[in-house]
Design a protein around this motif. Sequence first.
Motif, short mmCIF file in Angstrom:
data_model
loop_
_atom_site.label_atom_id
_atom_site.label_comp_id
_atom_site.label_asym_id
_atom_site.label_seq_id
_atom_site.Cartn_x
_atom_site.Cartn_y
_atom_site.Cartn_z
N UNK A 308 7.86 -52.17 53.64
CA UNK A 308 8.83 -51.18 53.21
C UNK A 308 9.61 -50.62 54.40
N UNK A 309 8.88 -50.33 55.48
CA UNK A 309 9.53 -49.81 56.69
C UNK A 309 10.44 -50.87 57.30
N UNK A 310 9.99 -52.13 57.30
CA UNK A 310 10.81 -53.22 57.83
C UNK A 310 12.10 -53.34 57.02
N UNK A 311 12.00 -53.20 55.68
CA UNK A 311 13.19 -53.27 54.85
C UNK A 311 14.17 -52.14 55.15
N UNK A 312 13.63 -50.93 55.39
CA UNK A 312 14.50 -49.79 55.70
C UNK A 312 15.22 -49.97 57.04
N UNK A 313 14.53 -50.57 57.97
CA UNK A 313 15.11 -50.71 59.31
C UNK A 313 15.78 -52.06 59.52
N UNK A 314 15.89 -52.85 58.45
CA UNK A 314 16.39 -54.22 58.60
C UNK A 314 17.82 -54.26 59.11
N UNK A 315 18.68 -53.39 58.56
CA UNK A 315 20.08 -53.38 59.01
C UNK A 315 20.17 -53.15 60.51
N UNK A 316 19.42 -52.16 60.96
CA UNK A 316 19.44 -51.85 62.39
C UNK A 316 18.87 -52.99 63.22
N UNK A 317 17.79 -53.63 62.71
CA UNK A 317 17.17 -54.74 63.44
C UNK A 317 18.15 -55.91 63.58
N UNK A 318 18.83 -56.25 62.46
CA UNK A 318 19.78 -57.37 62.51
C UNK A 318 20.95 -57.07 63.44
N UNK A 319 21.38 -55.79 63.44
CA UNK A 319 22.47 -55.43 64.36
C UNK A 319 22.03 -55.57 65.81
N UNK A 320 20.79 -55.15 66.08
CA UNK A 320 20.28 -55.25 67.44
C UNK A 320 20.08 -56.71 67.85
N UNK A 321 19.68 -57.54 66.90
CA UNK A 321 19.50 -58.96 67.21
C UNK A 321 20.82 -59.66 67.49
N UNK A 322 21.93 -59.14 66.89
CA UNK A 322 23.26 -59.74 67.07
C UNK A 322 23.23 -61.24 66.74
N UNK A 323 22.84 -61.50 65.49
CA UNK A 323 22.72 -62.89 65.04
C UNK A 323 24.03 -63.65 65.17
N UNK A 324 25.12 -62.97 64.88
CA UNK A 324 26.42 -63.64 64.97
C UNK A 324 26.66 -64.17 66.37
N UNK A 325 26.36 -63.35 67.37
CA UNK A 325 26.54 -63.78 68.76
C UNK A 325 25.56 -64.89 69.13
N UNK A 326 24.32 -64.80 68.58
CA UNK A 326 23.32 -65.84 68.88
C UNK A 326 23.78 -67.20 68.34
N UNK A 327 24.24 -67.21 67.07
CA UNK A 327 24.72 -68.47 66.47
C UNK A 327 25.91 -69.00 67.24
N UNK A 328 26.84 -68.12 67.58
CA UNK A 328 28.03 -68.54 68.33
C UNK A 328 27.64 -69.14 69.68
N UNK A 329 26.72 -68.50 70.36
CA UNK A 329 26.27 -69.00 71.66
C UNK A 329 25.59 -70.36 71.53
N UNK A 330 24.77 -70.52 70.48
CA UNK A 330 24.09 -71.80 70.29
C UNK A 330 25.08 -72.91 69.98
N UNK A 331 26.08 -72.61 69.14
CA UNK A 331 27.09 -73.63 68.81
C UNK A 331 27.91 -73.97 70.04
N UNK A 332 28.25 -72.95 70.83
CA UNK A 332 29.02 -73.20 72.06
C UNK A 332 28.27 -74.12 73.02
#
Length: 376
Positions: A308-332
Amino acid sequence: MYVFGIFVIMIAIGALIGAVTNHFAIKMLFRPYKAHYIFGKRVPFTPGLIPKRRDELARQMGQMVVNHLLTTEGIKKRLASDGVKTEALQLGERLLAHFSKSPSTLEETLEKIGIANPAQQADQFVNKWTDEKLSALLSTYENEPLKELIPIEAQEKLKEKIPMVSGYILKRAVSYFESDEGKNRLGHMIDDFLKERGMLGSMVQMFLGNSSLIDRVQPEIIKFLKNGETARLLTDLLENEWDKLKEFTFKEADEKWNLKTLIMNVKEKLMIRFSLEPFFARSTGSYVSMIEQNIKERLPEIFDRLLEEAGRRLDDILKRLQLEDIVKEQVDNFPVERLEEMVLSISKREFKMITYLGGLLGGIIGAVQALFVILI
């Protein structure tokens, strides 16, 4: 025969052009991998489409992953599913069973995860923490009288013990003066006293004799010490001194008796006595076994709260992980050659069909052209 030859040639040329065109179009998706230059001018269509658009492709893939694939709603739904909860419970039970049987000491377990000398570090931390707290506490109350610092109950208990202390002191004094050592010491004291009196002391010693004087003085001293009035006198003196002592500020008491050093030394002795080293010398399994059953019963509740706590903090976790930048870096960083190999290995048959389709369409166009030529 002439007309048939024109048809065949035109169809063959059209099919060849169509097939070759489609083949090169497919190749030009990936090749050339880099731009080529002639006389400082970039050759058209270099690099290929995908290498040329790699940055845009990487950005679009990052956005697609974040906005459509790994969405917070999808992950929350997965976390809330019964399957995830069941797997989490099974994992927790396996970990508990594993650690409860671990023969490694707590120190060895902590060292495995990179914490070196945990017992020593714990002792140092507690020692430093108590030093800081004691120093701050003593500095805060250094101008307060001792009677304000010592609890009332403790003051009353100490005052109640004063008669007992008096009795103990007098009892020890009687035992001492009744002993041979005490008698000898008393004799030396009498000798010193008479010597300080000069001629008078010599005359007294000559008439009475040293042994006779000691035998007379010793019983009187013992009698004085055993007298009830002496005990009351000593008790009154100690009580008066205790009342005066309570009026001292801590700073004044420290200047007279160096209380800070005394307190710190006592603290150091206690820290050595109650070192945390034995705590870290026990096996990890022994500690886990103590709470294993309790934790096992509460595992469903614990994991429900964690998920439940992980679900509440998921938005913040995903923002901190910066998945978009990670995928972009891997593709580059992904080699175009490898990407081409993957795409061709998956769609090789389809690309061949596209090439054949180009040849077929080219052949049809060639046939139409031949028909127009013949009619004209």
